[in-house]
Design a protein around this motif. Sequence first.
Motif, PDB file in Angstrom:
ATOM      1  N   ALA A 160      -3.125   9.737   1.492  1.00 20.32           N
ATOM      2  CA  ALA A 160      -3.058   9.544   2.938  1.00 20.32           C
ATOM      3  C   ALA A 160      -2.719   8.098   3.246  1.00 20.32           C
ATOM      4  O   ALA A 160      -3.390   7.179   2.800  1.00 20.32           O
ATOM      5  N   ASP A 161      -1.639   7.922   4.003  1.00 26.41           N
ATOM      6  CA  ASP A 161      -1.193   6.581   4.363  1.00 26.41           C
ATOM      7  C   ASP A 161      -1.565   6.351   5.822  1.00 26.41           C
ATOM      8  O   ASP A 161      -0.955   6.928   6.716  1.00 26.41           O
ATOM      9  N   GLU A 162      -2.572   5.541   6.041  1.00 31.39           N
ATOM     10  CA  GLU A 162      -3.069   5.256   7.399  1.00 31.39           C
ATOM     11  C   GLU A 162      -3.314   6.550   8.183  1.00 31.39           C
ATOM     12  O   GLU A 162      -2.728   6.737   9.246  1.00 31.39           O
ATOM     13  N   PHE A 218       1.511  11.316   5.856  1.00 33.15           N
ATOM     14  CA  PHE A 218       2.436  10.194   5.968  1.00 33.15           C
ATOM     15  C   PHE A 218       1.999   9.206   7.023  1.00 33.15           C
ATOM     16  O   PHE A 218       1.313   9.561   7.988  1.00 33.15           O
ATOM     17  N   GLN A 219       2.403   7.959   6.820  1.00 31.41           N
ATOM     18  CA  GLN A 219       2.067   6.916   7.780  1.00 31.41           C
ATOM     19  C   GLN A 219       2.613   7.275   9.169  1.00 31.41           C
ATOM     20  O   GLN A 219       1.966   7.075  10.169  1.00 31.41           O
ATOM     21  N   ARG A 220       3.838   7.803   9.174  1.00 31.22           N
ATOM     22  CA  ARG A 220       4.380   8.324  10.437  1.00 31.22           C
ATOM     23  C   ARG A 220       4.516   9.831  10.274  1.00 31.22           C
ATOM     24  O   ARG A 220       5.495  10.305   9.700  1.00 31.22           O
ATOM     25  N   LYS A 277       0.826  -1.212   0.000  1.00 33.27           N
ATOM     26  CA  LYS A 277       0.000   0.000   0.000  1.00 33.27           C
ATOM     27  C   LYS A 277       0.863   1.267   0.000  1.00 33.27           C
ATOM     28  O   LYS A 277       0.671   2.171  -0.822  1.00 33.27           O
ATOM     29  N   SER A 278       1.814   1.309   0.933  1.00 33.17           N
ATOM     30  CA  SER A 278       2.659   2.501   1.024  1.00 33.17           C
ATOM     31  C   SER A 278       3.432   2.695  -0.273  1.00 33.17           C
ATOM     32  O   SER A 278       3.590   3.819  -0.758  1.00 33.17           O
ATOM     33  N   THR A 279       3.939   1.593  -0.819  1.00 31.55           N
ATOM     34  CA  THR A 279       4.705   1.688  -2.058  1.00 31.55           C
ATOM     35  C   THR A 279       3.857   2.280  -3.181  1.00 31.55           C
ATOM     36  O   THR A 279       4.300   3.172  -3.912  1.00 31.55           O
TER      37      THR A 279
HETATM   38 MG   LIG Z   1       2.445   1.192   4.804  1.00 31.15          MG
END
Ligand SMILES: [Mg+2]
Lengths: 226, 402
Positions: free
Chosen positions: A168-170, A92-94, A47-49
Amino acid sequence: MTTRLSLNAISKTFGKADNQTVVLRDISFSLDAGEFLAIEGPSGSGKSTLLNICGLIDHATHGDYYLNGTPVSQLSNRGRCACRRRKIGFIFQRHQLIPAMTVYDNIAYPLQLNNVKAKQIKHDVAQLLTTMGLEHRRNHHPYQLSGGERQRVGIARALIKRPQLVIADEPSASLDHTHAQAGLQLMRELNQTYGASFLIASHDPLVINHCDRKLTLLHGFLADPV
Amino acid sequence: MNGPLIALRNILRDGTRVISTLLIIATGLTALLVSGGFMLSTYDSLQEITMRTEGHLIVIDDTPDPLLGGSHQQLSLSNWQTIRESLWNDDRVLRVLPRARFEGVVSKGNRSAVFFGSGVDPKEEFRVHGPFLRTTAVLDPWPTSSQRAEVMLGVQLARTLDATSGDLLTLHAVRSNGESAEAVVRLVGLYQNGTPAIDNHTLMVTLSTSAALMGSDNISQLSIYLDKKEESAALQHSLQASIDGVTVQSWQQRATLYHKVKSLYDRIFGVMAVIILTVVFLAITNTISLAIYQRRSEIATLSALGTPPPQIYANFILEAFIISIAATTLGMLLAYAISHAINLAEIMMPAPPGKTEGYPIFIYISWHHYLVTSLVLIGIVILASLRSTCRAAKINIARAIS
Ligand SMILES: [Mg+2]
Ligand SMILES: Nc1ncnc2c1ncn2[C@@H]1O[C@H](COP(=O)(O)OP(=O)(O)OP(=O)(O)O)[C@@H](O)[C@H]1O
């Protein structure tokens, strides 16, 4: 309806020759202007990729990618940078806040990058801080915030410039129900007022149900391509 | 967003790393400034010695090549009285001193030694040398008696002859026509310039004594002392143009020791400066590369938000610039304090080769020198940060963020 984003047979491989990991295989889908699209899938499914490629911060190994009908996969680094600056908002996810900047500066930064007038910036940031319930954190630094607060600042930073495409990542990973709702509400407003499109990777049913459509990623394949 | 403020926050966030960088730059600068200050003061005192011993301008006869004759030329300048009088009206001129060089053998009883003598104007000669020629006799007035010829000896020469004040000595010389001549002189004082090679053989008599001995009123050179040394070049040209049959030299043309020492020191200092600057360059490159590595996620975020790479580098260069300003300020203060302390402590240097006495170390404190050196150092720091920021361009955003 115009197509905001369209991917055509995108694949992504990490590593070289004998140590290759194929993360994305032959991904094709499109996202309309004003659409909310969720990407779900187990951890490690890519997903992130995929989001990084759509957000122009990573290159696809093969395939074509169009933003507003313009092919962007072959764009120069400079062109990609300008595209990210003007058209894409990234959650970002983080959270990825800048440690040396205050909450206010972090949120104002994308507007400054786009040379928005100082007065306008002040007004917009103040408004968004209120919406996100962060006014009292205005002059705090990221290390002084809770995980959820940081994530909200990250969301505010992505939305402040009213981008055409929000990736949007998570986004709800470290948010409680109320704040997740508020974030989604804000995204919806942006979506309705400016026609922004959203591409969201999430496990959260709240988020997924909020979206117009969902795609499932499994081992680098789209489970039910549209 | 306030760039310098953000840079400052980043610097403060990185305490220990910044302090070590700061100390490297400051120490390098202090070393450069203190050693440079020592070098400058050495140059200055060598210039001063030359100016005091030779005069700012030197008038010699130009018929025989004066350089071939060495410093002990024949007595060839004849119209010096006229030249001297014409110079007295010039405001720029403080003193005009005639010097007649002659050589021969000096004896006392059964002891004798070769000498290089000067016939000088007794009233003025010892004043111009200042601290560089130390005398051990009361010389005011000299000559002490107008009836008798008197002599001043170099300390070593007096030792060779076993002569003390009041002794009678005989000077033997050969005149230009080949006749030999003698004069009996009374020893009235000693002097010392600290170079044994000179103190071994030097003596001074009044101009009238040397004229009587050598049978000539001619002198070897007229030394002109000016109010301001900066005026030497202009006066040299106007004198050269207005007086026939002479060569007017400037003190620089006589300053062989100064030129030799300067070229030696320049090289030593140059090598040292290159080493220090290289160390600073490498240290800064290293610390900034480390900072970039530690902050790669932040750099990736800025880049993901669409910050143009030059703007990202500018942040790091600004940080390096702020650190280098702080470091050079510290370095200058340190150098100032150390130089001042050394100057006050009057630490003695050992005698240089060919000298019998050491001299107190003096460190020049020149703001011009401080400023130029600091700017060079700041330039080096910026260059080093430019070099290391080029690495930031190679950061893979996606990987640095995940
Ligand atoms: Mg991810
Ligand atoms: N730079 C890389 N080199 C090699 N493999 C990588 C690299 N980046 C990601 N991968 C691999 O690609 C796969 C997909 O990673 P990705 O981060 O896209 O997963 P994800 O779906 O976002 O997972 P999560 O839900 O845990 O965030 C993983 O197996 C990961 O190990």
